[in-house]
Motif scaffolding. Structure first.
Motif, PDB file in Angstrom:
ATOM      1  N   GLY A   1       0.799  -1.219   0.000  1.00  0.00           N
ATOM      2  CA  GLY A   1       0.000   0.000   0.000  1.00  0.00           C
ATOM      3  C   GLY A   1       0.829   1.264   0.000  1.00  0.00           C
ATOM      4  O   GLY A   1       0.389   2.313   0.451  1.00  0.00           O
ATOM      5  N   LYS A   2       2.046   1.163  -0.525  1.00  0.00           N
ATOM      6  CA  LYS A   2       2.923   2.336  -0.481  1.00  0.00           C
ATOM      7  C   LYS A   2       3.283   2.777  -1.889  1.00  0.00           C
ATOM      8  O   LYS A   2       3.330   1.974  -2.804  1.00  0.00           O
ATOM      9  N   ALA A   3       3.582   4.043  -2.009  1.00  0.00           N
ATOM     10  CA  ALA A   3       4.016   4.555  -3.305  1.00  0.00           C
ATOM     11  C   ALA A   3       5.500   4.303  -3.457  1.00  0.00           C
ATOM     12  O   ALA A   3       6.283   4.601  -2.563  1.00  0.00           O
ATOM     13  N   LEU A   4       5.883   3.765  -4.620  1.00  0.00           N
ATOM     14  CA  LEU A   4       7.293   3.487  -4.826  1.00  0.00           C
ATOM     15  C   LEU A   4       7.984   4.620  -5.556  1.00  0.00           C
ATOM     16  O   LEU A   4       9.145   4.905  -5.316  1.00  0.00           O
ATOM     17  N   SER A   5       7.262   5.229  -6.461  1.00  0.00           N
ATOM     18  CA  SER A   5       7.928   6.275  -7.232  1.00  0.00           C
ATOM     19  C   SER A   5       6.881   7.187  -7.847  1.00  0.00           C
ATOM     20  O   SER A   5       5.765   6.755  -8.119  1.00  0.00           O
ATOM     21  N   GLN A   6       7.279   8.425  -8.031  1.00  0.00           N
ATOM     22  CA  GLN A   6       6.343   9.371  -8.635  1.00  0.00           C
ATOM     23  C   GLN A   6       7.086  10.170  -9.692  1.00  0.00           C
ATOM     24  O   GLN A   6       8.236  10.553  -9.491  1.00  0.00           O
ATOM     25  N   LEU A   7       6.454  10.412 -10.789  1.00  0.00           N
ATOM     26  CA  LEU A   7       7.110  11.148 -11.866  1.00  0.00           C
ATOM     27  C   LEU A   7       6.130  12.155 -12.441  1.00  0.00           C
ATOM     28  O   LEU A   7       5.006  11.796 -12.766  1.00  0.00           O
ATOM     29  N   ILE A   8       6.571  13.383 -12.579  1.00  0.00           N
ATOM     30  CA  ILE A   8       5.702  14.368 -13.200  1.00  0.00           C
ATOM     31  C   ILE A   8       5.908  14.298 -14.701  1.00  0.00           C
ATOM     32  O   ILE A   8       6.962  14.645 -15.216  1.00  0.00           O
TER      33      ILE A   8
END
Lengths: 634, 328
Positions: B194-201
């Protein structure tokens, strides 16, 4: 003059007298030029010298006090130096107090910013004097926020007072601001109202800058007042006054303390670096990946040259445009946008079709509001209106001028009407072409095979150019003459533009009162009339227009708004330039003489600098007229 | 000399409403008729017979509210549809039945299509936008139990989730979710934790659609602006921008990569379908048939490669079916 003082007990009142007398006789510069630097050095660390200096000044008799104090304030290199030299003179001596707190700030306005800084800095440096500072600020704010002062005092004085207010604000400390927060707020509100009411953009800007500064001082947390205006040197200078805080305002109660250099050490605001949100840097595709066998190669692409930007086609006919613009279906917004953008060129290309529906089109355009966000909507609308007006001047002018005086239009719309009339008049009276460029004009003398140039196809253009190249040698002179002359289209319609505008100005409507509140529109109307008068040169109606204009100006000549007065004076200039000399002298001699005496009055007594300048110009024009008359033998 | 783009092989008419979603089901053995499911704005799901080019069945399960997602669950007998009535319906279509066996009330009022992933025989994971603004909920079907809720951290300001894709590298690895949000960013979530691993704009505008190639760990996203963004996933599970491609007209409503990972298709607001090569994003074709925004594109799952089709549904109420690059 060198000071040679013996013991501590000698009386220096004699020296004070000498100083006072010299200053009053206007020799401040010479004597203070030597005295002040000396005293500055001597009093830097020596308390005794400071006291001597104070005593010196206190002993100057009252009748010369003003000259001396003025001189000192002007010559002192900084507020701290002034503080050392004058001490608490302002508190002890009534005359000095008057000069410093009233005369220099409210009654005079010729001093430089540096002098203001000195003066107000001096007041702020001692706790005893700070009460005076607060009082000064209150009085300045009272003047700033009084509507009659804003209307009648010259712009330079208003600038001076604004600067003084800003410098005072920069010296105030938190507890002091707290104590007078309510008054600051009230004066700010009143002052802003008067300033924004003014017709002169400079005064409006001044008001906005000062109000913003006051608001930022009294609302340290929470939203502050922010106006939109164009920054220019003046506003930047004003804002810089607010920012600077003297580095030693921490210890104001000990004037003898060793202070750092100038009071004017401005602490420039460190501009915050604009941090854009950080987006992940694109990873460069590795070279190794490209070495893979490219199986995309067996996919041959198809023809894609037709893939262009999607454009909505605008309507081809004027009546279609009318339909689109008056239709209210929400899906047609793309078409609406395309129509608005294409309207001006369509109107110009189809004059006959436009003439059939000109008034209707003018009505639609006058009420057209922005439905989607197009860039330059206001300009597009205005150009379309000008195109319609120039294509069919008489009925559309009739419509627009009648609407100018109708109920229920906003001020913006009324001013738009005036702008459109002026632009159309300019276009009609100007000999150059706007819109259609007629190439056929150049070729008329020798080429018969190209009747209409607007629908030339490519091959025709090539033939054109070849022929033009060959014939240019023969035609250069004539083609210039061909282009220049054209009947003055403004001639037949000048009256239609002008007289309806001038007719009803003194008849107030419920929502529109030219002579009352809406003096901004009156100012614009007067300026418009001046331009129309100027453009009517060489038309038949110009004399009648001149007479009517002169009467109009005479009725309004004492108007309180300086923008209106400037307009009236430009009307006179246009009149003198446009109406032929013989007609002026034949029909308007008495009125002109009266006008001349009025102009002389304005030139001497009007508070507004621009009005005075315009009046002078008019008087010179009249002089030229008279000389011309004398030169021509009657 | 490049050939002019091909015409559609055939055009399906008869939905009488804008078509929002398409899904093929052609993988069955020979006697089975290849089908195309389409969801329309009038709430109907049409089952098209690709041999006769006519509607076999029309399913009405969303109360005349627009259907914006249809997917089959392991064959053409089980269908999942999502509509603007805030419900996800599970249909049983075997043997001519047309009944809704189950439904999930999502309370989601947006347009985010759910994403299905088969994790085991008879078990699916479904990612859907939940009631709360920024959350994505993962449910297990058919039990409808909630596996987890993926909430971005407070203050992240991602906005609504706009598009989802659940995937796993192979049957044993963890299921992962790629979600595109309203602020233009794509977030990789680990579902089990349930966790975010990576975020990219990726975009300045909302991400309208995305698709991902699990083998090459590369994905593509389209937005309402003119740029297509291709990003990759490295070993540390971090998203990085790989490439961007500028389009002629702004606005992409749907992107899909063909199952053989050779080409991809985009559905544009400028009424055109564009085909690109997936390897290097080489523009291959611009299919200009529709007269209004193309809402969805879908590739068929034919087992015979030569029969593969591409379908596009548009606001002009037509579904165009193309046979393009079927030989490779």
């Amino acid at each position: 003059v060198c000071f040679i003082l013996g013991g501590l007990d000698c009386s220096i009142s004699f020296v004070s007298h000498v100083l006072g007398k010299v200053c009053v006789h206007g020799r401040q510069k010479e004597i203070l030029g030597v005295l002040v630097p000396h005293l500055t050095d001597l009093t830097k660390s020596d308390c005794i010298w400071q006291r001597i200096c104070w005593r010196l000044l206190e002993c100057v008799p009252d009748r010369w006090m003003e000259a001396v104090v003025l001189g000192f304030v002007q010559r002192a290199p900084g507020a701290d130096v002034l503080s050392r030299l004058l001490g608490n003179l302002v508190v002890k001596n009534k005359k000095a107090q008057f000069v410093v707190t009233q005369k220099m700030l409210l009654l005079q306005y010729g001093h430089t910013t540096a002098v203001l800084q000195n003066l107000l800095g001096y007041l702020s440096l001692d706790s005893v004097r700070r009460t005076l500072l607060l009082r000064v600020l209150q009085e300045l704010l009272e003047t700033w926020s009084s509507s009659s002062a804003v209307k009648h005092s010259p712009a330079e004085q208003q600038l001076y007072i604004s600067k003084a207010i800003l410098i005072c604000l920069s010296h105030l400390k938190e507890p002091e601001i707290e104590s007078c927060r309510q008054e600051l707020l009230t004066s700010m509100m009143e002052g802003v109202k008067c300033h924004l009411d003014s017709s002169l953009p400079q005064l409006r800007r001044l008001g906005m800058v000062v109000a913003e500064s006051i608001s930022s001082k009294i609302n340290t947390e929470g939203p502050v007042l922010k106006f939109e205006y164009e920054e220019d040197d003046e506003t930047r200078e004003l804002k810089s006054l607010l920012v600077q805080t003297p580095p030693f305002c921490v210890v104001p109660s000990l004037p003898d303390d060793d202070r750092s250099e100038k009071a004017g050490a401005a602490l420039p605001l460190v501009p915050e670096s604009n941090e854009k949100p950080h987006t992940a840097a694109p990873a460069m595709p590795d070279e190794e990946l490209d070495a893979e066998l490219d199986s995309d190669d067996d996919l041959t692409p198809y023809e894609m040259s037709e893939d262009k930007e999607l454009k909505i086609k605008p309507p081809m006919y004027i009546r279609d445009c009318i339909e689109v613009l008056t239709g209210s279906r929400a899906e047609d917004v793309d078409k609406w946008e395309a129509t608005v953008k294409a309207l001006e060129s369509l109107v110009r290309k189809n004059p006959a079709a436009t003439r059939e529906v000109s008034v209707e089109l003018a009505k639609i355009l006058l009420h057209l509001e922005e439905r989607t966000c197009i860039e330059g909507f206001v300009e597009l609308r205005q150009r379309a209106q000008v195109a319609v007006l120039t294509t069919d001047p008489v009925p559309v002018a009739k419509y627009l001028t009648s609407q100018f005086y109708s109920l229920n239009y906003s001020l913006r719309q009324r001013m738009d009407i005036l702008d459109v009339l002026v632009l159309a008049a300019q276009e009609l009276s100007c000999p150059k072409f706007h819109g259609k460029t007629k190439h056929s004009g150049v070729q008329k003398p020798c080429i018969q095979l190209l009747p209409g140039s607007d629908s030339s196809k490519d091959w025709r253009r090539i033939v054109d150019e070849r022929i033009k190249n060959k014939t240019r040698r023969f035609d250069m002179g004539r083609s210039h003459v061909e282009l220049a002359s054209r009947p003055n289209e403004f001639n037949s319609v000048a009256g239609h533009f002008f007289f309806p505008l001038i007719q009803h100005f003194d008849r107030p409507l419920t929502t529109f009162d030219l002579l009352g509140e809406d003096h901004l529109v009156l100012g614009r109307l007067v300026h418009t009339l001046a331009i129309l008068m100027y453009l009517a040169v060489n038309t038949v109606a110009v004399t009648a227009m001149g007479k009517a204009l002169l009467e109009f100006v005479w009725a309004l000549r004492f108007h309180t708004d300086s923008y209106v007065r400037q307009g009236l004076l430009s009307c006179i200039s246009s009149l003198l330039l446009s109406v032929p000399t013989e007609r002026i002298l034949a029909d308007m001699t008495e009125e002109l003489l009266e006008t001349q005496s009025w102009l002389g009055d304005v030139m001497e007594k009007d508070p507004d600098g621009d009005c005075r300048r315009l009046a002078l110009q008019n008087l010179l024009l009249m002089e030229n007229l008279r000389k011309k008359l004398e030169a021509v033998p009657s | 000399m490049a050939l002019p783009p091909p015409d559609p092989q055939f055009v399906l008419r008869g939905t009488s409403a804008a078509v929002h979603t398409l899904h093929f089901s052609c993988g069955g053995p020979e006697p089975d008729i290849p089908l195309l499911f389409s969801g329309s704005e009038n709430g109907f799901i049409h089952v098209w017979n690709l041999k006769t080019h006519r509607v076999d069945t029309a399913l009405d399960g969303h109360g005349r509210r627009s259907v914006y997602c249809v997917e089959t669950m392991g064959g053409k007998d089980r269908l999942l549809s999502q509509g603007r009535d805030q419900r996800i319906c599970l249909w049983d279509l075997a043997e001519g039945r047309t009944s809704v066996t189950d439904s999930v009330f999502t309370e989601h009022v947006g347009f985010c299509r759910c994403s299905l992933l088969k994790v085991a025989q008879g078990r699916w994971l479904m990612a859907m936008a939940a009631r709360s603004l920024e959350e994505v909920q993962i449910l297990e079907l058919p039990s409808k139990t909630s596996v987890c809720t993926l909430k971005p951290e407070v203050g992240a300001k991602l906005g609504m989730p706009m598009c989802l894709k659940l995937w796993q590298l192979n049957c044993d690895s963890q299921p992962v979710l790629l979600a595109g949000y309203e602020d233009g960013s794509v977030v990789l979530w680990n579902v089990s934790m349930g966790k975010a691993l990576s975020q990219l704009i990726c975009h300045q505008e909302p991400v309208m659609s995305l698709d991902f190639d699990a083998e090459k760990a590369k994905g593509i996203s389209g937005s309402s602006e003119k740029v297509l963004s291709i990003w990759s996933l490295n070993e540390q599970q971090n998203l990085q921008v790989y490439k961007t491609h500028e389009l002629v007209n702004a606005g992409i409503s749907d992107i899909t990569i063909r199952p053989d990972k050779k080409i991809l298709a985009t559905a544009g607001w400028d009424h055109r379908i564009r085909i690109f090569g997936w390897k290097k994003l080489k523009p291959l074709a611009v299919l200009d048939y529709h007269t209004a925004t193309v809402h969805c594109v879908s590739f068929s799952d034919h087992s015979n490669p030569r029969e593969r089709l591409l379908a596009a549904g548009s606001k002009d109420q037509r579904i165009s079916v193309w046979s393009i690059y079927a030989q490779t």
